[in-house]
Design a protein around this motif. Structure first.
Motif, PDB file in Angstrom:
ATOM      1  N   HIS A 104       0.813  -1.221   0.000  1.00  0.00           N
ATOM      2  CA  HIS A 104       0.000   0.000   0.000  1.00  0.00           C
ATOM      3  C   HIS A 104       0.848   1.272   0.000  1.00  0.00           C
ATOM      4  O   HIS A 104       0.593   2.204  -0.757  1.00  0.00           O
ATOM      5  N   LYS A 105       1.861   1.308   0.843  1.00  0.00           N
ATOM      6  CA  LYS A 105       2.611   2.561   0.993  1.00  0.00           C
ATOM      7  C   LYS A 105       3.438   2.907  -0.249  1.00  0.00           C
ATOM      8  O   LYS A 105       3.849   4.046  -0.403  1.00  0.00           O
ATOM      9  N   MET A 107       2.222   2.692  -3.220  1.00  0.00           N
ATOM     10  CA  MET A 107       1.311   3.035  -4.306  1.00  0.00           C
ATOM     11  C   MET A 107       0.818   4.461  -4.132  1.00  0.00           C
ATOM     12  O   MET A 107       0.702   4.953  -3.023  1.00  0.00           O
ATOM     13  N   ARG A 108       0.552   5.106  -5.262  1.00  0.00           N
ATOM     14  CA  ARG A 108       0.261   6.532  -5.200  1.00  0.00           C
ATOM     15  C   ARG A 108      -1.102   6.900  -5.768  1.00  0.00           C
ATOM     16  O   ARG A 108      -1.590   7.988  -5.539  1.00  0.00           O
ATOM     17  N   TYR A 109      -1.696   6.031  -6.589  1.00  0.00           N
ATOM     18  CA  TYR A 109      -2.891   6.495  -7.315  1.00  0.00           C
ATOM     19  C   TYR A 109      -4.013   6.876  -6.348  1.00  0.00           C
ATOM     20  O   TYR A 109      -4.157   6.316  -5.277  1.00  0.00           O
ATOM     21  N   SER A 110      -4.810   7.871  -6.765  1.00  0.00           N
ATOM     22  CA  SER A 110      -5.844   8.426  -5.889  1.00  0.00           C
ATOM     23  C   SER A 110      -7.150   7.660  -6.068  1.00  0.00           C
ATOM     24  O   SER A 110      -7.272   6.803  -6.934  1.00  0.00           O
ATOM     25  N   PHE A 121      -3.797   3.658 -12.357  1.00  0.00           N
ATOM     26  CA  PHE A 121      -4.307   2.490 -11.639  1.00  0.00           C
ATOM     27  C   PHE A 121      -3.761   1.207 -12.246  1.00  0.00           C
ATOM     28  O   PHE A 121      -3.189   0.369 -11.555  1.00  0.00           O
TER      29      PHE A 121
ATOM     30  N   ARG B 180      -6.450  -0.088  -4.222  1.00  0.00           N
ATOM     31  CA  ARG B 180      -5.603  -0.139  -3.028  1.00  0.00           C
ATOM     32  C   ARG B 180      -6.363   0.392  -1.815  1.00  0.00           C
ATOM     33  O   ARG B 180      -6.154  -0.057  -0.688  1.00  0.00           O
ATOM     34  N   HIS B 181      -7.277   1.334  -2.058  1.00  0.00           N
ATOM     35  CA  HIS B 181      -8.061   1.879  -0.954  1.00  0.00           C
ATOM     36  C   HIS B 181      -9.008   0.818  -0.406  1.00  0.00           C
ATOM     37  O   HIS B 181      -9.162   0.669   0.806  1.00  0.00           O
ATOM     38  N   GLY B 199       1.741  -0.898   7.285  1.00  0.00           N
ATOM     39  CA  GLY B 199       1.812   0.455   6.750  1.00  0.00           C
ATOM     40  C   GLY B 199       0.494   1.072   6.321  1.00  0.00           C
ATOM     41  O   GLY B 199       0.484   2.041   5.576  1.00  0.00           O
TER      42      GLY B 199
END
Lengths: 252, 327
Positions: A104-105, A107-110, A121, B180-181, B199
């Protein structure tokens, strides 16, 4: 500068001083064991180092940066990963998703990019899918990728938990009794795995363990605690013959 | 993007359009009359409400018993917006939905930050209290019309619009939980301590998931307002929250298609049960108890119905019964 520099930390629960004056340094690539009888405070120390508890005294520095009072997920970002004494997996997720969650940490996509399935994505998801499978491959678990974690045999669940910790690309790995519940055969395999991890991932490993053969076999340095205090430090051979240690373990 | 993915999306889109056309056809033929259309619309609103609750309960793993409160906030916000502006229909509808959702989402954040420190039953009690506070506030605030409620809200929602709204909501939820969310939110339900240790900022994602759930509930509420054209605070009681909760539990916590199935089932069952009004809740209870005994995970558990999966299975079946002769 040591990776981990802990100076005289301690914690008091109510009137009980569970740990006091605990200091330890970890250098890159070191393999250190933390041992002691039941209830000595080993897991409490882990919990302080990983941000679950806030030490009431002393300071913790990770790569030189003060880490007291940081939340567990922030400690992960500093490069510390851990496993738990009683395995904590995401039981109803697949093995692959267990690993992916740990990326998770990175990855950057919103949310918007996710919901509209924009290129970011697909790119990042494909990337971590590849990385996660690669990681599983290193531990010979690529065939288990789609198995629900809870359905895996015990030994593999342990391995998966270590694997998931490594997915956060740590510099330090804290293992809390990795050999608990394993038979001698599995323990030997685990020793090899731990060596392999250290060499392959270049991480420093701090290990809590009860199994003396495992600890004596692989640790370069040992720290022994009893009643929350360090009673001995040194090489395994020295510890073996240390009077205080024998006393703590055998009761005089 | 891969060809396979596009193909899958196309299949789903075709399925959605086919169901829509089928219902329109049945309406045209008179099989589905106005009365039944009304039921369908309420079912659609129930689907949105229960699916949004499923995000908080089934994916995030939090016991939320005040979902009707967020619905009420969305409904009143949208209605007040529509009553106080002069705009053509479509902007009013879209604006009302956006405002209804946004206000409810904001309340979700405000309630979520303190409440999500609690777990299980305690969180249930706090959210239950929140739902009641909203209802009492709506009864007594100067601008909500009190017990008389709000009237003459423009009736902007018909079946077609609602169908689109339901499809968009469900699509959003699917895309959201499979990112990922969504993984982060799901991992919190599975094991919060483990999630934090790999994390995931759990506090953030708990509030975030809760707020998204509240946002969608607000959208559902705004649709309700624009269909009913009358709002009465007495509608948004604890029992309504429980009804949404029952749908989620019946369909399976963590299964969005299960929620749709359960909402359809319960809404139509409700209609038939109106003839035995006094026993309605008894039958509800019996239904739930039976399910807890025989299918404790709900109708679908955590599985999802997938049109693509169904097609694949049909294909393999066909392939087995008509094996290709070439070797």
């Amino acid at each position: 500068m040591p990776l981990l520099d802990v100076k005289e930390i301690g914690i008091t629960f109510g009137g009980l001083r569970a740990v006091g004056n605990f200091s330890i340094q970890l250098e890159p690539g070191e393999l250190v064991g933390l041992i002691g009888p039941n209830g000595a405070g080993k897991t409490t120390i882990f919990n302080m180092l990983t941000g679950v508890y806030k030490p009431t005294e002393g300071e913790i520095r990770i790569s030189g940066r003060l880490a007291n009072g940081k939340k567990p997920y922030q400690i992960v970002n500093e490069g510390v990963a851990r496993t738990f004494q009683n395995i904590r997996l995401f039981k109803n997720l697949t093995v692959l998703d267990n690993i992916k969650t740990a990326f998770h940490k990175d990855m950057r996509y919103s949310t918007v990019e996710a919901v509209l399935r924009l290129p970011a994505f697909w790119r990042e998801e494909a990337e971590i899918d590849r990385k996660a499978r690669e990681l599983l491959g290193l531990f010979n678990m690529e065939e288990d990728a789609d198995t629900i974690a809870a359905n895996m045999p015990y030994g593999k669940q342990r391995k998966l938990e270590i694997c998931r910790a490594l997915a956060t690309s740590p510099q330090m790995l804290f293992l809390d009794e990795p050999a608990a519940g394993m038979n001698p055969q599995e323990t030997r395999e685990l020793m090899n795995t731990i060596h392999f991890i250290r060499d392959k991932f270049k991480v420093a490993i701090l290990l809590i363990e009860h199994d003396m053969s495992l600890v004596m076999g692989i640790c370069e340095r040992l720290v022994v605690i009893d009643y929350g205090m360090i009673i001995a430090k040194g090489k395994p051979e020295e510890i073996k013959t240390n009077k205080k240690v024998i006393e703590a373990y055998l009761g005089s | 993007m891969h060809k396979k993915v596009i193909q899958k999306y196309a299949v789903n889109l075709a399925g959605v359009v086919a169901v829509f056309l089928l219902i329109l056809l049945l309406m045209g033929m008179g099989v589905v009359n106005n009365y039944m259309t009304g039921i369908l619309i309420f079912t659609g609103i129930n689907i949105i409400m229960a699916a949004s609750l499923n995000l908080a309960t089934g994916y995030l793993g939090q016991l939320v018993l005040g979902h009707a409160g967020f619905m009420a906030i969305g409904a009143y916000a949208a209605a007040l917006f529509a009553l106080n502006t002069e705009m053509p229909d479509l902007p009013t509808l879209v604006g009302g939905m956006a405002i209804g959702g946004a206000v409810a989402g904001l309340f979700g954040i405000l309630i979520g930050i303190p409440a999500l420190r609690l777990r299980g039953d305690y969180l249930g009690i706090v959210t239950l209290g929140f739902g009641e506070i909203i209802r009492i506030a709506l009864l007594n605030l100067p601008f909500t019309g009190g017990a008389a409620g709000l009237r003459r809200i423009p009736k902007l929602v018909n079946f077609n619009i609602l169908y689109v709204a339901v499809v968009l909501t469900i699509t959003f939820l699917f895309l959201f939980v499979r990112s990922r969310h969504g993984r982060a939110i799901h991992s919190i339900k599975e094991d919060e301590i483990a999630a934090e240790s790999v994390g995931i900022p759990t506090t953030f994602y708990k509030v975030y998931g809760f707020a998204v759930s509240a946002f969608l509930a607000g959208v559902g509420g705004s649709l309700f307002a624009f269909y009913q054209s009358i709002l009465d605070p007495r509608k948004f009681t604890f029992m309504l929250s429980v009804e949404f909760f029952i749908i989620v539990v019946l369909g399976g916590m963590g299964s969005i298609t299960g929620t749709i199935l359960a909402a359809l089932l319960l809404s139509f069952a409700n209609e038939f049960l109106y003839s035995v009004e006094n026993f309605r809740l008894v039958i509800y209870a019996l239904l739930l108890i039976t399910m807890m005994i025989f299918k404790p995970d709900g109708l679908l558990g955590t599985r999802e119905f997938s049109l693509n999966g169904l097609l694949d299975r049909v294909k393999t079946l066909v392939g087995k019964s008509f094996p290709k002769s070439k070797r």
